[in-house]
Motif scaffolding. Sequence first.
Motif: not given
Length: 263
Positions: A125-129, A131-139
């Motif tokens: 699942v992708k999410c908003f961050h 600092l990181y535009p391409d971020y996800d719930e796993l990281r």
Amino acid sequence: MAGEKCAFEQTYSFNHLPSKKPSFLQDRDFLKLLMKWSMLGRISAQSYSFDQCFYPYNSETFALCFFRDPNVVSSLRKMEAGAWVPLDKPVVSVDVEPVQCTKVSMELFDPIYSCGIVRPSGHVVKCFHDLYPDYDELRQMLQEVDSEHHYAVGKEERGEFLFRLFKHLCVGGELCQYEDTIEPYISTTKQIYKDLISVQKDPETKKISVVSTVLKVCAYDESGPCYPQRREEEQTFAYVIVDPFKRHMTLFYHGYGVGNFTL
């Protein structure tokens, strides 16, 4: 830190085993993933035999003798400025952190599939961050304590070597291209773990258990930290995995940076 112990306590001698190579560093598909994650050419697994019985309580002496052994010094390499280089000064002390290693299945990761991090299709699942535009719930779960999913996998389980391997692969190197699905991380973690860890089956209960001891190590010379690198970085790591019955050990290493882009 362990000081001048080898002269006064049990000593160990080591022999390099260059022909003993884990399958994950020979499998072309695995190497392609390591390349994608910017870890190819920066990760190694060097094996050695040793001549005395290993006891976990003696881990610091074991590690200190290892880094001082002439056969180790002549064969050991670390990553500095994009190149593999030997230790340039004698090691004077070590830090050793015992790492819990008890898992014999991948059940530890089951909560990740059921808490909203991964969709039923296996896509992360992708999410908003900020600092990181391409971020996800796993990281986010792996790296940020304030993530709502941070303790989906319990604190004790997060300390397991199996989970640490998984996190290292998910975070990757400096120019990591992250996966859209979780399966490549899971399958690669499983193969590396299987290659590095030794298990045995109880003849009576048929229960399988881990016999390896895992140690996270850092060595120091007269100038300070020298291995795995002089500069501390979470994705620069060195684990010693000891098989006390075979009297074999593997030094599993990664130096953070920009990995190779060709096989």
